[in-house]
Write a protein that holds these residues in place. Sequence first.
Motif, PDB file in Angstrom:
ATOM      1  N   GLY A   1      -9.783  -4.747  -7.587  1.00 29.07           N
ATOM      2  CA  GLY A   1      -9.304  -3.801  -6.597  1.00 29.07           C
ATOM      3  C   GLY A   1      -7.857  -3.398  -6.748  1.00 29.07           C
ATOM      4  O   GLY A   1      -7.233  -3.536  -7.805  1.00 29.07           O
ATOM      5  N   TRP A   2      -7.342  -2.859  -5.643  1.00 30.13           N
ATOM      6  CA  TRP A   2      -5.986  -2.318  -5.643  1.00 30.13           C
ATOM      7  C   TRP A   2      -4.948  -3.373  -6.004  1.00 30.13           C
ATOM      8  O   TRP A   2      -4.005  -3.087  -6.743  1.00 30.13           O
ATOM      9  CB  TRP A   2      -5.659  -1.717  -4.273  1.00 30.13           C
ATOM     10  CG  TRP A   2      -4.210  -1.339  -4.161  1.00 30.13           C
ATOM     11  CD1 TRP A   2      -3.243  -1.966  -3.439  1.00 30.13           C
ATOM     12  CD2 TRP A   2      -3.557  -0.263  -4.852  1.00 30.13           C
ATOM     13  NE1 TRP A   2      -2.025  -1.353  -3.615  1.00 30.13           N
ATOM     14  CE2 TRP A   2      -2.202  -0.305  -4.479  1.00 30.13           C
ATOM     15  CE3 TRP A   2      -3.979   0.718  -5.735  1.00 30.13           C
ATOM     16  CZ2 TRP A   2      -1.262   0.612  -4.961  1.00 30.13           C
ATOM     17  CZ3 TRP A   2      -3.056   1.635  -6.214  1.00 30.13           C
ATOM     18  CH2 TRP A   2      -1.712   1.572  -5.833  1.00 30.13           C
ATOM     19  N   GLU A   3      -5.090  -4.602  -5.493  1.00 34.78           N
ATOM     20  CA  GLU A   3      -4.084  -5.620  -5.786  1.00 34.78           C
ATOM     21  C   GLU A   3      -3.976  -5.877  -7.281  1.00 34.78           C
ATOM     22  O   GLU A   3      -2.870  -6.044  -7.813  1.00 34.78           O
ATOM     23  CB  GLU A   3      -4.403  -6.928  -5.052  1.00 34.78           C
ATOM     24  CG  GLU A   3      -4.087  -6.878  -3.575  1.00 34.78           C
ATOM     25  CD  GLU A   3      -4.062  -8.267  -2.957  1.00 34.78           C
ATOM     26  OE1 GLU A   3      -3.835  -9.251  -3.688  1.00 34.78           O
ATOM     27  OE2 GLU A   3      -4.270  -8.364  -1.731  1.00 34.78           O
ATOM     28  N   GLN A   4      -5.084  -5.912  -7.976  1.00 37.14           N
ATOM     29  CA  GLN A   4      -5.016  -6.134  -9.417  1.00 37.14           C
ATOM     30  C   GLN A   4      -4.312  -4.970 -10.114  1.00 37.14           C
ATOM     31  O   GLN A   4      -3.443  -5.183 -10.971  1.00 37.14           O
ATOM     32  CB  GLN A   4      -6.419  -6.302  -9.995  1.00 37.14           C
ATOM     33  CG  GLN A   4      -6.400  -6.632 -11.498  1.00 37.14           C
ATOM     34  CD  GLN A   4      -7.788  -6.746 -12.069  1.00 37.14           C
ATOM     35  OE1 GLN A   4      -8.495  -5.747 -12.175  1.00 37.14           O
ATOM     36  NE2 GLN A   4      -8.189  -7.953 -12.442  1.00 37.14           N
ATOM     37  N   LEU A   5      -4.667  -3.748  -9.745  1.00 40.71           N
ATOM     38  CA  LEU A   5      -4.008  -2.583 -10.333  1.00 40.71           C
ATOM     39  C   LEU A   5      -2.516  -2.613 -10.041  1.00 40.71           C
ATOM     40  O   LEU A   5      -1.683  -2.327 -10.922  1.00 40.71           O
ATOM     41  CB  LEU A   5      -4.644  -1.308  -9.765  1.00 40.71           C
ATOM     42  CG  LEU A   5      -4.132   0.023 -10.320  1.00 40.71           C
ATOM     43  CD1 LEU A   5      -4.525   0.170 -11.788  1.00 40.71           C
ATOM     44  CD2 LEU A   5      -4.693   1.187  -9.500  1.00 40.71           C
ATOM     45  N   TYR A   6      -2.173  -2.966  -8.816  1.00 32.57           N
ATOM     46  CA  TYR A   6      -0.769  -3.013  -8.404  1.00 32.57           C
ATOM     47  C   TYR A   6       0.013  -4.024  -9.232  1.00 32.57           C
ATOM     48  O   TYR A   6       1.081  -3.708  -9.786  1.00 32.57           O
ATOM     49  CB  TYR A   6      -0.707  -3.357  -6.914  1.00 32.57           C
ATOM     50  CG  TYR A   6       0.684  -3.401  -6.324  1.00 32.57           C
ATOM     51  CD1 TYR A   6       1.235  -2.286  -5.719  1.00 32.57           C
ATOM     52  CD2 TYR A   6       1.442  -4.567  -6.364  1.00 32.57           C
ATOM     53  CE1 TYR A   6       2.511  -2.316  -5.167  1.00 32.57           C
ATOM     54  CE2 TYR A   6       2.714  -4.613  -5.819  1.00 32.57           C
ATOM     55  CZ  TYR A   6       3.243  -3.487  -5.220  1.00 32.57           C
ATOM     56  OH  TYR A   6       4.497  -3.540  -4.692  1.00 32.57           O
TER      57      TYR A   6
ATOM     58  N   TRP B   1       0.798  -1.227   0.000  1.00 31.04           N
ATOM     59  CA  TRP B   1       0.000   0.000   0.000  1.00 31.04           C
ATOM     60  C   TRP B   1       0.834   1.283   0.000  1.00 31.04           C
ATOM     61  O   TRP B   1       0.275   2.366   0.069  1.00 31.04           O
ATOM     62  CB  TRP B   1      -0.953  -0.016   1.201  1.00 31.04           C
ATOM     63  CG  TRP B   1      -1.980  -1.088   1.035  1.00 31.04           C
ATOM     64  CD1 TRP B   1      -3.034  -1.106   0.168  1.00 31.04           C
ATOM     65  CD2 TRP B   1      -2.028  -2.323   1.730  1.00 31.04           C
ATOM     66  NE1 TRP B   1      -3.730  -2.281   0.285  1.00 31.04           N
ATOM     67  CE2 TRP B   1      -3.146  -3.050   1.240  1.00 31.04           C
ATOM     68  CE3 TRP B   1      -1.249  -2.897   2.736  1.00 31.04           C
ATOM     69  CZ2 TRP B   1      -3.483  -4.307   1.714  1.00 31.04           C
ATOM     70  CZ3 TRP B   1      -1.588  -4.149   3.205  1.00 31.04           C
ATOM     71  CH2 TRP B   1      -2.700  -4.839   2.698  1.00 31.04           C
ATOM     72  N   ARG B   2       2.154   1.182  -0.072  1.00 30.78           N
ATOM     73  CA  ARG B   2       2.952   2.410  -0.133  1.00 30.78           C
ATOM     74  C   ARG B   2       2.543   3.263  -1.318  1.00 30.78           C
ATOM     75  O   ARG B   2       2.332   4.473  -1.205  1.00 30.78           O
ATOM     76  CB  ARG B   2       4.446   2.087  -0.225  1.00 30.78           C
ATOM     77  CG  ARG B   2       5.342   3.328  -0.237  1.00 30.78           C
ATOM     78  CD  ARG B   2       6.710   3.062  -0.837  1.00 30.78           C
ATOM     79  NE  ARG B   2       6.645   2.758  -2.259  1.00 30.78           N
ATOM     80  CZ  ARG B   2       7.711   2.532  -3.026  1.00 30.78           C
ATOM     81  NH1 ARG B   2       8.930   2.554  -2.492  1.00 30.78           N
ATOM     82  NH2 ARG B   2       7.568   2.264  -4.303  1.00 30.78           N
TER      83      ARG B   2
ATOM     84  N   PRO C   1       1.557 -10.175  -3.664  1.00 29.88           N
ATOM     85  CA  PRO C   1       2.356  -9.053  -4.167  1.00 29.88           C
ATOM     86  C   PRO C   1       2.784  -8.121  -3.027  1.00 29.88           C
ATOM     87  O   PRO C   1       2.308  -8.262  -1.906  1.00 29.88           O
ATOM     88  CB  PRO C   1       1.348  -8.324  -5.052  1.00 29.88           C
ATOM     89  CG  PRO C   1       0.036  -8.524  -4.354  1.00 29.88           C
ATOM     90  CD  PRO C   1       0.117  -9.887  -3.704  1.00 29.88           C
ATOM     91  N   GLY C   2       3.695  -7.190  -3.388  1.00 31.37           N
ATOM     92  CA  GLY C   2       4.090  -6.156  -2.448  1.00 31.37           C
ATOM     93  C   GLY C   2       5.439  -6.338  -1.779  1.00 31.37           C
ATOM     94  O   GLY C   2       5.785  -5.565  -0.894  1.00 31.37           O
TER      95      GLY C   2
END
Length: 575
Positions: free
Chosen positions: A541-546, A97-98, A443-444
């Motif tokens: 959501g965010w994970e897919q975009l990331y 989430w950074r 991820p991340g």
Amino acid sequence: MTGPEGGARSAQFYGGEDRNAYLHRAWMRRGMPDHAFDGRPHIAIANTASELTPCNSHLDEVAQSVKNGVYEAGGIPHNLPMVSIGETTVRTTAMLWRNMAAMAAEELLRANPVDAVVLLGGCDKTIPALLMAAASVGIPAIVVPGGPMLNGTFRGQPLGCGTDVWKLSEEVRAGGLASDVFRSTESSMIRSRGHCNTMGTASTMAFMAEALGMTLPGIAGIPAPDSRLLEYSHATGRRIVELAREGLTPADVLTKASFHNAIVALAAIGGSTNAVVHLLAIAGRVGVDLTLDDFDAIGEGVPLLVNLQPAGAFLMEDLFRAGGYLAVLREVRERLDPTAITVAGRPLVDELDGHQVWDRTVIRAADEPLLPDAGIVVLRGNLAPSGAIIKPAAATPALLRHRGPAVVFDSVEDLRARIDDPDLDVDENSVLVLRGCGPRGYPGMPEVANMPLPRKLLERGVRDMVRICDGRMSGTAYGTVVLHVAPEAAAGGPLALVRDGDLIELDVAGRSLTMLVPDEELRARKPAPAATAAYASPRRGWEQLYVQHVQQADTGADLDFLVGATGPAVMRESH
């Protein structure tokens, strides 16, 4: 800036007599006097306070001191809550989430009627995220770090949060420490507000913000409970009003020279390897040509001066008592670029005069260092074509040149399931390899690269092994750990091709990381099915975009569409 005609951003919202100006002023009044809209600078306080980010839970108090300073200098302060992420509590990893926190901060700063911003951060990702945002928006900005917690002790010895978690937990696994005694250390380890009291990522990034010139000189490292943090916060509130009038922006401060100084500082303090990926991302936002190789070239030969865990013995409260960060920089002054300035408007090197070292057991002299060469080392080879890094200051010297057979784990879950299997084919000469932990894969980039050692080796007294991973490790961690391997396995990197028994050669002095397998055999190999099955495959959501847009560790793991700056232009009116 004396009124709406002076060009202030906030005046574009509040100035004039039309309906839109009326709406903006009327809805913002709520007790504000008329003179709040006469052209005074409106200052956002980007506040990452959250009770679910325990290291930042005190930042509302800090924000009040900033507010007081802003008012005193004639500005109008506004508390602006930000996305807050705590490294110790969120799952899967705070690093996921950074970039989201940076994007949210950027958009909120650009959308709102503010002329400058004070950035309040503490736990690991909050300061980098806020700096990335400020660099992209380009309005005047200053960082206020939340400060470290007070020292802990256990059985009369210093107890460092993070570092001693790793040590004590391994002793429990080895049978040398009872689990109930281990649990009893929790309260004495975390005994005040503030972030980690070791030279972990939070402490490191506070120092990096100061080395970059983005804080008032002298604030980084003040313990969170120390009243001097509030004094500096008040002064920051006063200074940000001046900056709003002067127009000094992050682009004026965040130059190649300031990143040079940050890299020197990173080595001298024995800072976290996470600073590499954060500094690369910040540089990408402001348009500075910073590369992974700069860390090796600039950091080479810089001595380790700060005797703090995990590379040394003491804790952050001791560093502040011994003279603080500016006293450390004074010891390596000749290595600093004198052209770099700070938000105070003066060169960083000019801020070092008068800062003395009061305890040489904590801050060593440059000619009597803990280590003569403490820079982050960049490794390359057929296992890391785009680079990997290692922190020699946290490693076992005898392992900095090593050859051994790989023991491969295809995921974090695979590691946890098999690491203590008594039948695992592993000994102290083995090289532990963990893949699927990079920006895309997990991820991340979770902090799992400092893998726990096999129980059967711990019971024999082994306390370090060569470990290789495409993920990260906590700045509080230690060991001979090669991390940030790029490209990661999930992006097609050679780490995906390693098999049990492959000989791997690490040569830190030679800057190489090599899998001793013929090229033709590697070309014929396919990624392990168990590894590819474990890679992240988010559907929304965010994970897919990331996962779709994250870059690799060697360029900072930012999202590809966020690199660079959009600027502070006020968005189109909608009323």
